[in-house]
Motif scaffolding. Structure first.
Motif, PDB file in Angstrom:
ATOM      1  N   PRO A   7     -41.310  -3.393  35.994  1.00 40.96           N
ATOM      2  CA  PRO A   7     -40.076  -4.046  36.437  1.00 40.96           C
ATOM      3  C   PRO A   7     -38.802  -3.521  35.780  1.00 40.96           C
ATOM      4  O   PRO A   7     -37.726  -3.609  36.365  1.00 40.96           O
ATOM      5  N   THR A   8     -38.909  -2.999  34.569  1.00 44.32           N
ATOM      6  CA  THR A   8     -37.717  -2.500  33.879  1.00 44.32           C
ATOM      7  C   THR A   8     -37.723  -0.982  33.742  1.00 44.32           C
ATOM      8  O   THR A   8     -36.922  -0.417  33.005  1.00 44.32           O
ATOM      9  N   GLY A   9     -38.607  -0.306  34.466  1.00 47.43           N
ATOM     10  CA  GLY A   9     -38.741   1.130  34.313  1.00 47.43           C
ATOM     11  C   GLY A   9     -38.025   1.958  35.357  1.00 47.43           C
ATOM     12  O   GLY A   9     -38.223   3.166  35.424  1.00 47.43           O
ATOM     13  N   PHE A  10     -37.190   1.311  36.170  1.00 49.53           N
ATOM     14  CA  PHE A  10     -36.470   2.052  37.203  1.00 49.53           C
ATOM     15  C   PHE A  10     -35.004   1.652  37.197  1.00 49.53           C
ATOM     16  O   PHE A  10     -34.623   0.627  36.629  1.00 49.53           O
ATOM     17  N   MET A  36     -42.798 -10.974  39.673  1.00 52.68           N
ATOM     18  CA  MET A  36     -42.908 -12.416  39.456  1.00 52.68           C
ATOM     19  C   MET A  36     -43.264 -12.770  38.019  1.00 52.68           C
ATOM     20  O   MET A  36     -42.684 -13.689  37.440  1.00 52.68           O
ATOM     21  N   PHE A  37     -44.235 -12.027  37.454  1.00 43.70           N
ATOM     22  CA  PHE A  37     -44.834 -12.465  36.200  1.00 43.70           C
ATOM     23  C   PHE A  37     -44.624 -11.532  35.012  1.00 43.70           C
ATOM     24  O   PHE A  37     -44.960 -11.895  33.887  1.00 43.70           O
ATOM     25  N   GLU A  38     -44.074 -10.345  35.235  1.00 47.55           N
ATOM     26  CA  GLU A  38     -43.963  -9.395  34.130  1.00 47.55           C
ATOM     27  C   GLU A  38     -42.547  -8.852  33.940  1.00 47.55           C
ATOM     28  O   GLU A  38     -42.334  -7.917  33.164  1.00 47.55           O
ATOM     29  N   SER A  39     -41.594  -9.409  34.639  1.00 43.94           N
ATOM     30  CA  SER A  39     -40.223  -8.904  34.560  1.00 43.94           C
ATOM     31  C   SER A  39     -39.377  -9.636  33.528  1.00 43.94           C
ATOM     32  O   SER A  39     -38.248  -9.222  33.250  1.00 43.94           O
ATOM     33  N   GLY A  40     -39.912 -10.719  32.978  1.00 42.43           N
ATOM     34  CA  GLY A  40     -39.147 -11.501  32.015  1.00 42.43           C
ATOM     35  C   GLY A  40     -38.109 -12.406  32.646  1.00 42.43           C
ATOM     36  O   GLY A  40     -37.287 -12.999  31.939  1.00 42.43           O
ATOM     37  N   LEU A  41     -38.145 -12.536  33.964  1.00 40.32           N
ATOM     38  CA  LEU A  41     -37.192 -13.412  34.647  1.00 40.32           C
ATOM     39  C   LEU A  41     -37.457 -14.866  34.310  1.00 40.32           C
ATOM     40  O   LEU A  41     -38.608 -15.300  34.240  1.00 40.32           O
ATOM     41  N   SER A  42     -36.409 -15.628  34.138  1.00 44.30           N
ATOM     42  CA  SER A  42     -36.542 -17.072  34.024  1.00 44.30           C
ATOM     43  C   SER A  42     -36.803 -17.649  35.407  1.00 44.30           C
ATOM     44  O   SER A  42     -36.208 -17.210  36.393  1.00 44.30           O
ATOM     45  N   ARG A  43     -37.692 -18.625  35.484  1.00 47.90           N
ATOM     46  CA  ARG A  43     -37.941 -19.270  36.775  1.00 47.90           C
ATOM     47  C   ARG A  43     -36.695 -19.973  37.287  1.00 47.90           C
ATOM     48  O   ARG A  43     -36.594 -20.307  38.457  1.00 47.90           O
ATOM     49  N   HIS A  44     -35.735 -20.175  36.397  1.00 45.53           N
ATOM     50  CA  HIS A  44     -34.485 -20.844  36.770  1.00 45.53           C
ATOM     51  C   HIS A  44     -33.352 -19.839  36.979  1.00 45.53           C
ATOM     52  O   HIS A  44     -32.177 -20.221  36.973  1.00 45.53           O
ATOM     53  N   ALA A  45     -33.700 -18.568  37.169  1.00 45.78           N
ATOM     54  CA  ALA A  45     -32.669 -17.549  37.365  1.00 45.78           C
ATOM     55  C   ALA A  45     -31.779 -17.882  38.546  1.00 45.78           C
ATOM     56  O   ALA A  45     -30.567 -17.641  38.515  1.00 45.78           O
ATOM     57  N   THR A  46     -32.373 -18.420  39.597  1.00 40.00           N
ATOM     58  CA  THR A  46     -31.613 -18.937  40.739  1.00 40.00           C
ATOM     59  C   THR A  46     -32.309 -20.209  41.214  1.00 40.00           C
ATOM     60  O   THR A  46     -33.519 -20.374  40.998  1.00 40.00           O
ATOM     61  N   ARG A  79     -29.662  -4.638  38.979  1.00 40.65           N
ATOM     62  CA  ARG A  79     -31.116  -4.516  39.071  1.00 40.65           C
ATOM     63  C   ARG A  79     -31.811  -5.872  38.982  1.00 40.65           C
ATOM     64  O   ARG A  79     -32.783  -6.124  39.695  1.00 40.65           O
ATOM     65  N   GLU A  80     -31.332  -6.743  38.116  1.00 38.35           N
ATOM     66  CA  GLU A  80     -31.974  -8.055  37.980  1.00 38.35           C
ATOM     67  C   GLU A  80     -31.903  -8.833  39.290  1.00 38.35           C
ATOM     68  O   GLU A  80     -32.869  -9.497  39.678  1.00 38.35           O
ATOM     69  N   ASP A  81     -30.789  -8.740  39.957  1.00 34.44           N
ATOM     70  CA  ASP A  81     -30.636  -9.417  41.244  1.00 34.44           C
ATOM     71  C   ASP A  81     -31.651  -8.884  42.255  1.00 34.44           C
ATOM     72  O   ASP A  81     -32.237  -9.651  43.035  1.00 34.44           O
ATOM     73  N   LEU A  82     -31.881  -7.589  42.229  1.00 31.56           N
ATOM     74  CA  LEU A  82     -32.863  -6.969  43.123  1.00 31.56           C
ATOM     75  C   LEU A  82     -34.275  -7.422  42.763  1.00 31.56           C
ATOM     76  O   LEU A  82     -35.083  -7.743  43.646  1.00 31.56           O
ATOM     77  N   ILE A  83     -34.583  -7.476  41.476  1.00 34.21           N
ATOM     78  CA  ILE A  83     -35.912  -7.919  41.044  1.00 34.21           C
ATOM     79  C   ILE A  83     -36.129  -9.380  41.395  1.00 34.21           C
ATOM     80  O   ILE A  83     -37.227  -9.788  41.792  1.00 34.21           O
ATOM     81  N   ILE A  84     -35.087 -10.190  41.268  1.00 31.03           N
ATOM     82  CA  ILE A  84     -35.188 -11.603  41.646  1.00 31.03           C
ATOM     83  C   ILE A  84     -35.591 -11.734  43.108  1.00 31.03           C
ATOM     84  O   ILE A  84     -36.439 -12.562  43.467  1.00 31.03           O
ATOM     85  N   GLU A  85     -35.010 -10.916  43.953  1.00 31.70           N
ATOM     86  CA  GLU A  85     -35.348 -10.988  45.374  1.00 31.70           C
ATOM     87  C   GLU A  85     -36.793 -10.563  45.604  1.00 31.70           C
ATOM     88  O   GLU A  85     -37.491 -11.143  46.436  1.00 31.70           O
ATOM     89  N   CYS A  86     -37.252  -9.558  44.868  1.00 31.89           N
ATOM     90  CA  CYS A  86     -38.660  -9.152  44.952  1.00 31.89           C
ATOM     91  C   CYS A  86     -39.573 -10.306  44.533  1.00 31.89           C
ATOM     92  O   CYS A  86     -40.591 -10.587  45.187  1.00 31.89           O
ATOM     93  N   ALA A  87     -39.211 -10.962  43.447  1.00 31.71           N
ATOM     94  CA  ALA A  87     -40.003 -12.088  42.965  1.00 31.71           C
ATOM     95  C   ALA A  87     -39.960 -13.253  43.945  1.00 31.71           C
ATOM     96  O   ALA A  87     -40.974 -13.926  44.182  1.00 31.71           O
TER      97      ALA A  87
END
Length: 205
Positions: free
Chosen positions: A28-31, A109-119, A54-62
């Motif tokens: 998740p953080t390698g690109f 979803m599970f390895e990006s370090g995103l907070s479940r409350h990001a949005t 990038r975080e916004d893009l990863i959030i959408e993936c999650a």
């Protein structure tokens, strides 16, 4: 690689698809956003018309992953009814199936370090998918005497952790390939030991 962004007519989804492939390849953080843009066949500037970073893009993936995951978990749960035990075991198998079929989503979803409350949307999506396993645990734990009954959230968290561990150690990249058991067998055995400890299935004789 063929250019996908404008060719597909849906640049936003083309960027998400590109990110999912990159997440699967590099984590998740390698690109970078530039890499996602290049893979989608557009300029880096085009990314910012749809995502702030990038975080916004990863959030959408999650977010998309949790939607698929929630559907799969709900289907698995319903397929096991009316047996609470069968429904519960089905959700564990569904977890492994999802991780295998959608590795990019799973990692977002599970390895990006995103907070479940990001949005707020992500929070609702996470609550839905986790809620299925908690519902299954609650229905099954009704067979445990009240004075020995763990909270459904704890019960489901234990199984969630076991499922995630099996995925990480034995179901991806063949890290546990020298183990003579399938991930499904490992998870089923682990759940069986856990449920026997709670008195929900009979002890082996």
């Amino acid at each position: 690689m063929p250019k996908r962004g404008y060719h597909h007519g849906n640049l936003r989804q083309a960027l998400i698809d590109a990110a999912l492939e990159l997440i699967e390849q590099k984590g998740p953080t390698g690109f970078t956003l530039s890499e996602a843009a290049k893979s989608a066949g557009v300029t880096p500037a085009a990314v910012y018309r749809h995502f702030e970073g990038r975080e916004d893009l990863i959030i959408e993936c999650a977010l998309q992953g949790h939607a698929i995951f929630g559907d799969l978990m709900e289907y698995a749960y319903e397929s096991g009814l009316p047996s609470a035990l069968a429904a519960f075991e089905a959700t564990g198998r569904a977890y492994l199936a999802f991780a295998r079929k959608y590795p990019g989503h799973y990692m977002a979803m599970f390895e990006s370090g995103l907070s479940r409350h990001a949005t707020p949307e992500l929070g609702r999506a996470v609550a839905r998918s986790r809620g299925v396993l908690e519902k299954a645990a609650e229905a099954l734990s009704e067979h445990i005497p009240a004075d020995r009954r763990p909270p459904a959230s704890m019960f489901s968290s234990h199984i969630w952790a076991m499922s995630h561990g099996v995925v990480e150690l034995f179901a991806r990249g063949n890290p546990g390939g020298n183990v003579p058991y399938t991930p499904e067998d490992l998870l089923e055995a682990g759940i069986g030991i856990y449920l026997r400890g709670l008195g929900l299935i009979e002890q082996d004789r």
